[in-house]
Each structure stands twice: as structure tokens, then as C-alpha cells.
Design a protein around this motif. Structure first.
Motif, short mmCIF file in Angstrom:
data_model
loop_
_atom_site.label_atom_id
_atom_site.label_comp_id
_atom_site.label_asym_id
_atom_site.label_seq_id
_atom_site.Cartn_x
_atom_site.Cartn_y
_atom_site.Cartn_z
N UNK B 235 0.80 -1.32 -0.28
CA UNK B 235 -0.19 0.23 0.18
C UNK B 235 0.42 0.85 0.15
N UNK B 236 0.16 1.95 -0.51
CA UNK B 236 1.20 3.64 -0.29
C UNK B 236 0.03 5.08 -0.56
N UNK B 237 0.91 6.14 -0.16
CA UNK B 237 -0.06 7.06 1.23
C UNK B 237 -0.08 7.74 -0.08
N UNK B 239 -0.53 8.50 -5.07
CA UNK B 239 -0.78 7.53 -5.75
C UNK B 239 0.13 7.45 -7.50
N UNK B 240 0.58 9.26 -6.99
CA UNK B 240 2.05 9.15 -7.99
C UNK B 240 3.17 8.19 -7.43
N UNK B 241 3.20 8.13 -6.15
CA UNK B 241 4.92 7.18 -5.43
C UNK B 241 4.07 5.59 -5.85
N UNK B 242 2.75 5.10 -5.77
CA UNK B 242 2.86 3.56 -6.80
C UNK B 242 2.71 3.71 -7.84
N UNK B 243 2.26 4.59 -8.68
CA UNK B 243 3.43 4.45 -9.93
C UNK B 243 4.48 3.97 -10.50
N UNK B 244 4.50 4.91 -9.48
CA UNK B 244 6.90 5.19 -9.47
C UNK B 244 7.22 3.92 -9.05
N UNK B 245 6.46 2.55 -8.41
CA UNK B 245 6.96 1.70 -7.91
C UNK B 245 6.75 0.60 -8.92
N UNK B 246 5.60 0.86 -9.85
CA UNK B 246 5.47 -0.35 -11.00
C UNK B 246 7.06 -0.31 -11.46
N UNK B 279 -6.00 -3.20 2.45
CA UNK B 279 -5.86 -1.85 3.75
C UNK B 279 -6.62 -0.26 2.91
N UNK B 280 -7.37 -0.32 3.84
CA UNK B 280 -8.16 0.94 2.99
C UNK B 280 -7.78 3.22 3.52
N UNK B 281 -6.81 2.69 4.12
CA UNK B 281 -6.51 3.58 4.49
C UNK B 281 -5.57 4.53 3.57
N UNK B 282 -4.94 3.39 3.07
CA UNK B 282 -4.22 4.04 1.27
C UNK B 282 -4.47 4.19 0.14
N UNK B 283 -3.71 5.42 -0.46
CA UNK B 283 -4.27 6.25 -1.53
C UNK B 283 -4.67 4.84 -3.29
N UNK B 284 -3.57 4.03 -2.63
CA UNK B 284 -3.98 3.22 -3.81
C UNK B 284 -2.90 1.69 -2.76
N UNK B 285 -3.11 0.82 -3.85
CA UNK B 285 -2.55 -0.15 -3.10
C UNK B 285 -2.10 -1.22 -4.81
N UNK B 286 -0.30 -1.66 -5.04
CA UNK B 286 -0.76 -2.61 -5.66
C UNK B 286 -0.65 -3.93 -5.29
N UNK B 312 9.10 3.54 -1.02
CA UNK B 312 8.58 4.27 0.02
C UNK B 312 6.94 3.45 -0.13
N UNK B 313 6.69 2.33 0.00
CA UNK B 313 5.42 1.74 0.18
C UNK B 313 4.91 1.42 1.83
N UNK B 314 3.85 1.67 2.56
CA UNK B 314 3.72 1.99 3.88
C UNK B 314 3.95 0.55 4.31
N UNK B 315 3.13 -0.08 3.61
CA UNK B 315 3.23 -1.48 4.25
C UNK B 315 3.20 -2.69 3.43
N UNK B 316 3.44 -3.24 3.68
CA UNK B 316 3.61 -4.75 2.60
C UNK B 316 3.44 -6.16 3.05
N UNK B 317 2.48 -6.85 2.41
CA UNK B 317 2.47 -8.09 2.26
C UNK B 317 2.77 -9.22 1.41
N UNK B 318 3.31 -10.17 1.90
CA UNK B 318 3.41 -10.79 0.74
C UNK B 318 2.11 -13.08 1.76
N UNK B 319 1.62 -13.02 0.53
CA UNK B 319 0.52 -13.88 0.26
C UNK B 319 1.29 -15.09 1.08
#
Lengths: 354, 494
Positions: B235-237, B239-246, B279-286, B312-319
């Protein structure tokens, strides 16, 4: 400085006006391929250079006259590659010629063919019109897929001024293994491997010897080595081996005899053909260097569900490419007339009548 | 969006029905209103038209017969698979025959050694993978509608899915198509070998929206099912950060099996519906998936995690197990129905843009939400830049409908301006036909018409879809955008 695309377009328009037939040519490394060459040479090499390359987009846009070697060197600096491993057949090979010939190398069965990596083209048709199809994105279903239609069209539909290609990262690890196997067992084995999640990136069987290349994550290659067995080929020797197969310098391709390319379903049992044979692409591609009877060879390939091409040398009057079914041939003729109404571009290079 | 007039010429209908009745059993020709009504639209339900006649051939010979009749009488033919298409590609015509391939649904052969399946066009996408599963194989393209959509329709639309970046689209996974031209001639395109002589007509037919030939048989490539798949939920705070992570994942030389992004309005809509644990607080999830051997998966996961953390991911979970992985995906796969629950109607867009323009596009969509007073949650196939913004509206409110249409047009035209395309995987159909005038020049559109003529000289197969007429473009009157560059790029466009 004149725009090199505009210069090519002007030349095509002038030829169309005067009815002059053109022979579209880059480095000339594939002059041997296809039916007889005819027409005034239209040299594409002036239209060269990399237009755009962004490694994180996995896309490169390059002009047709750019040398393949130059493109590959540019990609290698970013640890990326043309995954279809195209043959060059000479240092002068150009990207436009590569796309027009549509040929792929050893990695084809694993990674896909050249056509699978074509995302877009800038095309000059037989009227000299400057047309864009596809684009720089991975997914695009707007209109018909004209870009892929051009891959392997041998310059008969238009001149490839620019092409956008999907590129992939160079695998982290690679290893080549060698097994001794007779032809029938080799075909079975290659098909069995392909049905399992193994990182096989190339196979080649000749003269009782099966070479297999593994590419991928370090751990995956290491694990697959254990499952496949055989002897490890030293890295330097392995590079030379796959280059020799890609570039047809391997002894199996012969020097004198005509070279036939038989494309068949991968599990086709040994074809029982006379002459030296090399099997690639997990069993799907069988090269035969022999003075064989074209009719017999073609009927054998067709029986198996494939086709035979007189790839190099031999008597081209038998037709380089397998004849098309009448309904399919009619569509080809109509497409040719739509893209090149004056019939000036590489006329007769694929099939004699057009 | 409009419902076309349903007036059907009764005399013409009787003529066509009589001619078809000589070729097909009576039960295979429908023309009564209650019988043809179910065919009046496909997945793009905002457009409806009752077909003059519906033909339901059971085999290739019957398909040939239908096409010969239609060709002789100059009746338009609209092929239809499962009717799940999202762009109105199977929208019927009151002057035409709707040719349903639904009765041709047999798997003809499955060869686990050669790794191919030969199937009839009405076979469902997922049914192929189910048949291949005992051999450890599957058919890779997995559009969201895969439980219902048919392979013939997948060929017509060049369907994609969430695993395209690594495994390709329909065009990469179909080896051979057997079809019938409008003249009633059988053609075989491609081959069960890896190539075929002549032009790559298979590539032309895949994605041609049923306008070049009617598919009667398809050979698909089956691939080994990866031993293991695991998914990262990051999850990311911002959206732009999430796009850059991609972009950063790709730059690291990793090709994930899937790389999907959803913004907060989308995650909130689906979370209520399927409880995926987002994560419903995140601006975007990947969602980033790795598949392959256990060794490969471990290696790729470690590399992706490092990149996402660095981005800059604020939270990472792995299945941790397959159940959790499927739960992560359940949210993404349910995005459309979930959005359907929170709004009377929605329209799903399908533009594709270069990945680097993702953040810019999201900002533009946010501005357009304000401009038109409509909400627009976003889900993306981020790995390949394919966007599915979902505009929520109420079709019963004519003003909302009008604003929605303008919103759609602006987003699609922006996709072209960003160097992308109006449609990545859903097709042009009837829905995006005006935007084709923006994406292509008159000469390019004429070239498409040339391809059409080469297969269908009289223009009877699925006419008025995909490729707009000159007249239509003149009426629409928008600028053509050349090579991703708008004329006068310095001018603001919002």
C-alpha cells in the motif's frame, strides 16, 4: 538536413508515378532469402537511429535502417535484449530487414517470435503514404493489427520506416547442458521439458547430441540443471554454440547443399528425411541440408501439419515458400493490391505472381 | 449511449428466414421477438438493438451455409460468442443476422505432449484450462470474464487479462484459427507448427472484432502451470508513488506474473463486497505476483519487496498460502461487480498509456471528476499501462449520461495524447468508434478499410464497428493526434 522518412516516401511516390519496381534493401544480408530479387534498389540505411528508448517501459522505437547490432548493443547497456534472438546473417543487418524477414532465433519456442514483440510500426505504403499503426504500449486493440501483419511480409506491403519493439531483461543466469540422445528420444524429451515449468530457453539436436540452454533466475537455473542432467557446456563454448545455430555457421547447416527449413508441430516424430538435420525450437523447427525433392518434402511437411521453405540456395523455380490454399492466396493478392496498388514494392519476392 | 430504433422490415425478415430455413434446422433460426430479445446487446448494455434474425449453427458446414445465404442476399452478419464483450462488438443490427457460435462448444482435441488444444469457438475460456489441468497445463490469457467468455470471442477481441505482461495476450497464445469468410470459404490461418507461410493473417484476424472471418475452430497453446505463485500486497500513501513503484519494479529487470493497481475509491468499493483485506487508508494498493519454481518465486519476491520498500510502500504483505493469494486477487477480479453495487450504472474505460504517464493520467481523471461532477474509481493493469477507470452514473438521468459520454471521450483522447491507445483489450466495437477518428489519420483508417476489403469486399461482416467511416469522422470533427503529439501541445486541454 532532409527528413530521412520523407526522403524514402518521396522515392516511393516517384517510383509509383513512373511504375518503377523497387527492391527494398537495408544491409543486404538476407538477399539470399525469398524469390528472385528484382527492381531498383531502395536503400533504407539512411533512415537510421534510435527514436526513443525507455528501459522502464520495456519498449524501444527504432528506425528501419538502424543496424540490428547497434540496437542490441544499446539494449545490452541496460541489461535488456530482443527476446526472439534474431539471426543477423551479417554485421550489416538492419532492423527493417529483420522485421520484414520475420525470422526468430533459438529462443523462439520459449519466448515467442519476432511478431510477438512488434508493438507498432511507421509504415510507408506503396503510394508513399506515411502511416502509423499500433504504438509504444503493450496492449492495443484499436483497429486491425497491421504492425504484426508486416512482420515477415518481406517488404511486399510497405517500407518499415520505424518500429516499436517490446524488449525484455537479460536473464540473470544461464547454463547449457549436453545430452547424448537419438532423434526420436530427443524430440520426445524436448516436448516433455516444454510441458513442465522448466526455464528452458533453447534446444538444438544434431548428430545424436542434444544441447539445451536454461535461462532465468539463478536458483531456477540451478534447480533445473539437476532435473535435466547431462554435461555442462563451458559458458564460452555455449555462447559460440548458440551463436552458430542462430547465424547458421554451425557445420550442420552445410555449405553446399540447399538448406530447407521445415516448420512442423513440435511433437512430430522423426521425418525420416535424407541428409544432415538440425532440430530446434523443442522439435518445431527442422533444418535439412540436402538436395531433396521439393514436392516430396512439402507434402511430408504438410502431412505433419507444417510447411517447408527453401531457405537458402537450391533451385528457386520450385517456389521458395509452400504454396498457399486458393482462398488464402486470394486474400494475399487483395492485401497486396490494397497496400501497394502499383505493384512496385519487392514484387515477386514472396510469391512469384505478385 | 442510445437504444436504436427497433423497426424491422418484415418482408425482408421473411425473405432471410426462408433462405436460412433451407440451410439450417428450424430450431436454429430465431426471429420472433421473444426469441431474439436476449441477443439485443452484449456486455455493453447501454446499446441495444433487436436483430432481424438470429442463426445458431451447430457446425462449420452450417456456418458456411449461413454466410453463403447472407452473402447472396447482401445481409449484414454480426458474429457473437458468449456476449460478454464490453465494447458492443456484438451489437446486433435490425437489418442483419446475428450469428451465434454458442452451440459450437466442443473441445475437439487436447494433446498434452504437443501442449495444444483444438476447440470450437463457443468453448469457454476457463473450460480450456480446466480440461488441461490434469496434465499440469493451462491456457494463459485470463480476462476477468473467463468463466463465461468464449474463445471465439477472445480471438475476435484479442482478449487480455491480469497476467499479460508475462504471458501475453490472445494473439500470443493462439496458434491457428480456422474460419469462414463472408463468401463461405473455409480458411486456415496460422498453424500448429510455430509459423505458417505467407502473411501473418492470424495476427490480422485476432482482434479484428469479427469483421474479417467467422471463427469456427481455434488451436490454442497450453503452458505448464507454475509450481507456485505468491502475491505481494503493497500500500502507498500517494498514487504517484505507487505509479513510480511500478516503473521501479520493471527497471529492476523483473517481469511480474501480474502487476495491478487500485486507487482508494476502488479498494473501498470492493472491500465491502469481498473482504479481500485491503488497506483502506492507502491512497493506492499494488498487487505484484511472482510465479514459477519455488526457487524462482523466492528470488523474485525478495527483489520485488526490496524495490517496493525503496519506493515508499507504507505496508507490504506477502500471501502466505494459496487461499490468501486468491483472496488478494478476489478483490481485484471483483472490481467491476463491486462498483456495480454502489452505482446504478458504470462505464469501464480501457485506454492504455506508457507506464510513466500513469500518475499524470490519475491527476487528470481527478480533475475530470470535478469538472463533470461524477465519481471515477480506478483499477489498472499497471504492469502494461492498461487503465480501467470506472465512471459511475445513472443512465436514467439524461444529463448524467451526457456528462459521462464527455468524460469518457476526454479520457480516451488523453490516452491517445499520452502516446497510448483508446483500447487495450476491450475492443473498439461501437463504443469507441468516434475516438478512432482521433487516434488514426484518414489515410490510416483507409488502410484498415483496405484490410477489411481484402477479406470482405462487400463489407457485410459486422459492419459499422471498429473502423469508422469517413463520414462518421467528419461528423465527429475531432482532431487526429499524430504519433502521440497533439497539435499545439502548449495549449491547456482541461
Amino acid at each position: 538536413m532532409t527528413d530521412p522518412v520523407a526522403a524514402l516516401a518521396d522515392a516511393i511516390r516517384a517510383a509509383a508515378a513512373s511504375g518503377t519496381r523497387l527492391r527494398v534493401r537495408g544491409g543486404g544480408t538476407k538477399d539470399f532469402y525469398g524469390q528472385a530479387l528484382a527492381g531498383e534498389i531502395l536503400d533504407t540505411r539512411g533512415c537510421a537511429g534510435i527514436v526513443a528508448y525507455e528501459p522502464t517501459e520495456l519498449v524501444v522505437t527504432v528506425r528501419g535502417g538502424t543496424r540490428v547490432a547497434e540496437l542490441e548493443a544499446t539494449l545490452a547497456r541496460e541489461a535488456q535484449m530482443l527476446a526472439f534472438e534474431p539471426p543477423h546473417f551479417g554485421a550489416a543487418a538492419t532492423v527493417g530487414g529483420m522485421v520484414a524477414a520475420g525470422l526468430s532465433g533459438p529462443r523462439r519456442a520459449a519466448a515467442g517470435a519476432l511478431r510477438d514483440f512488434v508493438l507498432g510500426v511507421r509504415l510507408l505504403d506503396g503510394r508513399g503514404q506515411d502511416l502509423f499503426f499500433g504504438g509504444q504500449v503493450m496492449k492495443n486493440v484499436a483497429g486491425y493489427d497491421v504492425s504484426r501483419l508486416l512482420a515477415g511480409s518481406l517488404g511486399t506491403l510497405g517500407v518499415i520506416a520505424e518500429v516499436s519493439l517490446k524488449v525484455l531483461p537479460v536473464p540473470v543466469a544461464e547454463a547449457t547442458l549436453r545430452l547424448e540422445l537419438p532423434e526420436d528420444r530427443a524430440v520426445e524429451t524436448m516436448n516433455r521439458w516444454a510441458g513442465r515449468p522448466l526455464p528452458v530457453s533453447a534446444t538444438a539436436w544434431r548428430r545424436g547430441q542434444l544441447d539445451v540452454r536454461l535461462s532465468g533466475a539463478e536458483a531456477a537455473v540451478r534447480a533445473a540443471r539437476g532435473r535435466i542432467g547431462g554435461e555442462v557446456v563451458a559458458p564460452g563454448e555455449a555462447d559460440a554454440l548458440w551463436r552458430g545455430i542462430r547465424e547458421h555457421t554451425d557445420a550442420c547447416f552445410g555449405a553446399e547443399a540447399p538448406l530447407w527449413r521445415l516448420s512442423v508441430p513440435s511433437a512430430t516424430p522423426p521425418l525420416g528425411l535424407p541428409g544432415d538435420q538440425l532440430i530446434e525450437w523443442g522439435g518445431s523447427l527442422r533444418w535439412l541440408a540436402a538436395d531433396a525433392d521439393a514436392r516430396a518434402l512439402r507434402s511430408r511437411a504438410a502431412q505433419a501439419g507444417g510447411h517447408a521453405t527453401l531457405f537458402r540456395g537450391g533451385d528457386k523455380s520450385v517456389g521458395v515458400f509452400q504454396p498457399l490454399a486458393p482462398a488464402v492466396a486470394a486474400i494475399h493478392r487483395r492485401l497486396k493490391a490494397e497496400f501497394d496498388p502499383h505493384g512496385i514494392l519487392n514484387r515477386g519476392r514472396m510469391y512469384e505472381e505478385w | 449511449m442510445n437504444t436504436r430504433d427497433t423497426g424491422i422490415d418484415a418482408a425482408r425478415q421473411a425473405e432471410v428466414v426462408a433462405a436460412l430455413a433451407r440451410a439450417l434446422p428450424a430450431s436454429s433460426v430465431l426471429f420472433q421477438e421473444e426469441d431474439t430479445r436476449p441477443y439485443e446487446c452484449d456486455g455493453l448494455t447501454a446499446y441495444r438493438e433487436r436483430p432481424m434474425v438470429v442463426a445458431l449453427p451447430e457446425n462449420e458446414a452450417e456456418v458456411q451455409a449461413v454466410l453463403r445465404v447472407c452473402s447472396a442476399l447482401a445481409v449484414p452478419v454480426i458474429p457473437r460468442g458468449a456476449g460478454t464483450g464490453l465494447s458492443g462488438g456484438a451489437l446486433p443490427s435490425r437489418r442483419g443476422v446475428l450469428l451465434s457460435l454458442a452451440r459450437m462448444k466442443r473441445i475437439l482435441a487436447l494433446d498434452p505432449i504437443a501442449r495444444i488444444a483444438r476447440v470450437q469457438p463457443g468453448v469457454r475460456n476457463l473450460a480450456i484450462s480446466e480440461a488441461a489441468a490434469p496434465y499440469g497445463l493451462y491456457y494463459a490469457p485470463d480476462p476477468s470474464s473467463q468463466i463465461a467468455c468464449s474463445i471465439g470471442g477472445n480471438v475476435a477481441e484479442n482478449a487480455g487479462g491480469v497476467h499479460c505482461l508475462k504471458y501475453g495476450l490472445t494473439v500470443h497464445n493462439v496458434m491457428r484459427v480456422r474460419g469462414v469468410t463472408i463468401a463461405g470459404e473455409v480458411v486456415e490461418l496460422g498453424s500448429e507448427a510455430l509459423d505458417a507461410p505467407g502473411f501473418d493473417l492470424l495476427a490480422a484476424v485476432v482482434g479484428s472484432e469479427g469483421m474479417l472471418a467467422v471463427v469456427t475452430e481455434v488451436t490454442v497453446r497450453l503452458v505448464p502451470k507454475p509450481e507456485l505463485a505468491r502475491c505481494i500486497l503493497a500500500s502507498f500513501d500517494d498514487v504517484e508513488q505507487a505509479g513510480n513503484a511500478v516503473a521501479a519494479v520493471i527497471a529492476a529487470g523483473i517481469i511480474p506474473a501480474g502487476l495491478e493497481m487500485m486507487d482508494r475509491p476502488a479498494t473501498r468499493a470492493v472491500e465491502e463486497f469481498v473482504h479481500a483485506g485491503y488497506d483502506l487508508e492507502a491512497a493506492a494498493i499494488l498487487l505484484a505476483e511472482a510465479d514459477g519454481t519455488p526457487e524462482e518465486v523466492a528470488e523474485d519476491l525478495a527483489r520485488m519487496k526490496a524495490v517496493l520498500e525503496h519506493s515508499g510502500a507504507r505496508n507490504i504483505r506477502v500471501s502466505r498460502d494459496e487461499a490468501e493469494r486468491l483472496r488478494f486477487w478476489a478483490g481485484r477480479k471483483a472490481a467491476f461487480p463491486a462498483v456495480g453495487r454502489i452505482s446504478p450504472d458504470y462505464v469501464c474505460m480501457d485506454g492504455t498509456i506508457p507506464r510513466k504517464r500513469l500518475a499524470e493520467m490519475l491527476r487528470a481523471i481527478a480533475r475530470l471528476e470535478q469538472k463533470y461532477g461524477l465519481r471515477c474509481p480506478n483499477v489498472f493493469h499497471a504492469g502494461d499501462g492498461n487503465l480501467h477507470p470506472l465512471i459511475l452514473f445513472d443512465a436514467n438521468d439524461p444529463d448524467q449520461l451526457r456528462r459521462t459520454e464527455q468524460f469518457v471521450a476526454e479520457v480516451l483522447e488523453l490516452s491517445v495524447a499520452f502516446g497510448g491507445t483508446v483500447t487495450g483489450e476491450h475492443g473498439v466495437g461501437i463504443e469507441k468508434i468516434n475516438q478512432m477518428c482521433v487516434q488514426f489519420s484518414p489515410a490510416e483508417l483507409e488502410c484498415f478499410r483496405g484490410v477489411k476489403r481484402a477479406f470482405d469486399p462487400d463489407g457485410l461482416l459486422n459492419p459499422e464497428k471498429n473502423i469508422p467511416s469517413l463520414h462518421r469522422c467528419a461528423e465527429y470533427g475531432k482532431m487526429h493526434v499524430q504519433g502521440g503529439k497533439l497539435p499545439h501541445p502548449e495549449l491547456p486541454r482541461f
